[in-house]
Structure formats: structure tokens, C-alpha cells
Design a protein around this motif. Structure first.
Motif, PDB file in Angstrom:
ATOM      1  N   GLU A  31       0.838  -1.197   0.000  1.00 34.03           N
ATOM      2  CA  GLU A  31       0.000   0.000   0.000  1.00 34.03           C
ATOM      3  C   GLU A  31       0.874   1.248   0.000  1.00 34.03           C
ATOM      4  OE1 GLU A  31      -2.626  -0.190   3.318  1.00 34.03           O
ATOM      5  OE2 GLU A  31      -3.360  -2.170   2.774  1.00 34.03           O
ATOM      6  N   PRO A  32       0.479   2.276  -0.751  1.00 33.19           N
ATOM      7  CA  PRO A  32       1.252   3.513  -0.711  1.00 33.19           C
ATOM      8  C   PRO A  32       1.175   4.146   0.670  1.00 33.19           C
ATOM      9  CG  PRO A  32      -0.664   3.727  -2.174  1.00 33.19           C
ATOM     10  CD  PRO A  32      -0.649   2.324  -1.641  1.00 33.19           C
ATOM     11  N   ASN A  33       2.261   4.792   1.049  1.00 36.62           N
ATOM     12  CA  ASN A  33       2.330   5.415   2.363  1.00 36.62           C
ATOM     13  C   ASN A  33       2.963   6.790   2.208  1.00 36.62           C
ATOM     14  OD1 ASN A  33       2.749   6.139   5.026  1.00 36.62           O
ATOM     15  ND2 ASN A  33       3.311   4.075   5.644  1.00 36.62           N
ATOM     16  N   ASP A  34       2.238   7.822   2.589  1.00 36.33           N
ATOM     17  CA  ASP A  34       2.732   9.186   2.453  1.00 36.33           C
ATOM     18  C   ASP A  34       3.532   9.648   3.675  1.00 36.33           C
ATOM     19  OD1 ASP A  34       1.494   9.368   0.006  1.00 36.33           O
ATOM     20  OD2 ASP A  34      -0.374  10.143   0.856  1.00 36.33           O
ATOM     21  N   PHE A  35       3.609   8.811   4.709  1.00 33.67           N
ATOM     22  CA  PHE A  35       4.254   9.229   5.947  1.00 33.67           C
ATOM     23  C   PHE A  35       5.726   8.832   6.033  1.00 33.67           C
ATOM     24  CE2 PHE A  35      -0.271   8.590   6.940  1.00 33.67           C
ATOM     25  CZ  PHE A  35      -0.594   9.909   7.213  1.00 33.67           C
ATOM     26  N   VAL A  36       6.253   8.148   5.044  1.00 29.18           N
ATOM     27  CA  VAL A  36       7.656   7.732   5.069  1.00 29.18           C
ATOM     28  C   VAL A  36       8.372   8.336   3.868  1.00 29.18           C
ATOM     29  CG1 VAL A  36       7.287   5.590   6.326  1.00 29.18           C
ATOM     30  CG2 VAL A  36       7.127   5.580   3.859  1.00 29.18           C
ATOM     31  N   SER A  39       9.662   4.864  -0.191  1.00 28.98           N
ATOM     32  CA  SER A  39       8.438   4.182  -0.587  1.00 28.98           C
ATOM     33  C   SER A  39       8.476   2.723  -0.137  1.00 28.98           C
ATOM     34  CB  SER A  39       8.290   4.236  -2.108  1.00 28.98           C
ATOM     35  OG  SER A  39       7.242   3.393  -2.526  1.00 28.98           O
ATOM     36  N   PRO A  40       7.354   2.202   0.342  1.00 28.07           N
ATOM     37  CA  PRO A  40       7.312   0.790   0.729  1.00 28.07           C
ATOM     38  C   PRO A  40       7.549  -0.158  -0.445  1.00 28.07           C
ATOM     39  CG  PRO A  40       5.398   1.955   1.598  1.00 28.07           C
ATOM     40  CD  PRO A  40       6.129   2.895   0.693  1.00 28.07           C
ATOM     41  N   ARG A  41       7.390   0.347  -1.666  1.00 25.65           N
ATOM     42  CA  ARG A  41       7.622  -0.476  -2.855  1.00 25.65           C
ATOM     43  C   ARG A  41       9.088  -0.593  -3.221  1.00 25.65           C
ATOM     44  NH1 ARG A  41       3.788  -0.409  -7.870  1.00 25.65           N
ATOM     45  NH2 ARG A  41       5.644  -1.496  -8.537  1.00 25.65           N
ATOM     46  N   ILE A 146       8.726  -0.036   7.785  1.00 26.43           N
ATOM     47  CA  ILE A 146       7.828  -0.633   6.806  1.00 26.43           C
ATOM     48  C   ILE A 146       7.281  -1.926   7.408  1.00 26.43           C
ATOM     49  CG2 ILE A 146       7.646  -1.653   4.500  1.00 26.43           C
ATOM     50  CD1 ILE A 146      10.011   0.145   3.670  1.00 26.43           C
TER      51      ILE A 146
END
Length: 149
Positions: A31-36, A39-41, A146
Motif C-alpha cells: 500500500e502507498p504510504n505518504d508518511f515515510v 516508498s514501501p515499494r 515498513i
């Protein structure tokens, strides 16, 4: 089928599977995460990309750079059974990771492959099975922030 042709097909299969995971698997699970900031990807993309590129290079090397060898591929009943066992172990590990969590699935796959490869000392199996999954979990969860499944 020669060993060269078999290995070229394996490399092509790895490259295709990596492409499928890159196009559909990673976007479905990460899932995309704007808080880090990272990127988790990033890590799955790098890992799957490296695996796919290495599979494609293996295929190209065997098809075009390796001299032609006519040695038959080692297909016998024992090889097919051992391959099926390893694939079943990975299937169980993936099911465990999805249903119970990364740590239990990771401990299962590392421990079972350690036993499968011939290790019989209980403390070595335990150490090998527990430490790497916890290190990876700590790296992603604690250091990068993550979450793993």
C-alpha cells in the motif's frame, strides 16, 4: 532436451514470473504510504527487478553465449520428487506468511530448507531458522518503518 535448453527455459520462467510479480503482485500487496520518505515499494521492486534481470541474463547466456552442449537434462523420478517437495515447502511458507505472519512463515521455510539440505543438529537448525527472519523483520519494521505482513 539438453541442460543448456533447460536452464534457458528456467531463466526465461524466472524472468516472466518476476515481471508478473512486479506488475500485479507488488501493487496488490504494498500500500502507498505518504508518511515515510522511502516508498514501501522500493525494496520489493529492487528485489524482484534484480531477480528478473538475472533470470533474463541466464536465459540469454544459455541461448547465445554458451557453447552448444548435448548433455541430457537430469530428469529422473528423484529429481522431480525433490523439486515437488521444495515447491510444496515454499507454498506452505507463503500460506503461513499470508495467514499467520512473516515471522512464522520465514522461520518455517528457513528451518525446513535447512533440514532438507541435510542439517541434523537441532541448535544449528534453530539458530539458522530463527535469526535471519528476525533480522529481516527488524530491518524493515524497526529501521525502515515498513510493516511486514
Amino acid at each position: 532436451m539438453s541442460v543448456r535448453t533447460f536452464e534457458a527455459l528456467v531463466g526465461a520462467g524466472i524472468a516472466v514470473l518476476a515481471l508478473v510479480v512486479w506488475l500485479w503482485g507488488i501493487p496488490a500487496w504494498v500500500e502507498p504510504n505518504d508518511f515515510v520518505q522511502i516508498s514501501p515499494r522500493l525494496m520489493p521492486d529492487v528485489a524482484v527487478g534484480a531477480i528478473g534481470i538475472l533470470g533474463a541474463l541466464m536465459c540469454m547466456h544459455r541461448l547465445f553465449l554458451e557453447p552448444d552442449k548435448t548433455t541430457p537434462a537430469p530428469f529422473n523420478t528423484r529429481t522431480i520428487v525433490l523439486t515437488a517437495i521444495v515447491l510444496a515447502l515454499f507454498a506452505v511458507a507463503v500460506a503461513l506468511m499470508l495467514n499467520v505472519g512473516y515471522l512464522l512463515g520465514g522461520i518455517f521455510i528457513v528451518g525446513s530448507l535447512t533440514v532438507f539440505m541435510g542439517q541434523r543438529t537441532w541448535w544449528a537448525i534453530l539458530l539458522t531458522a530463527v535469526v535471519p527472519p528476525f533480522l529481516l523483520w527488524g530491518f524493515f519494521e524497526i529501521l525502515l518503518g515498513i510493516p511486514l505482513p
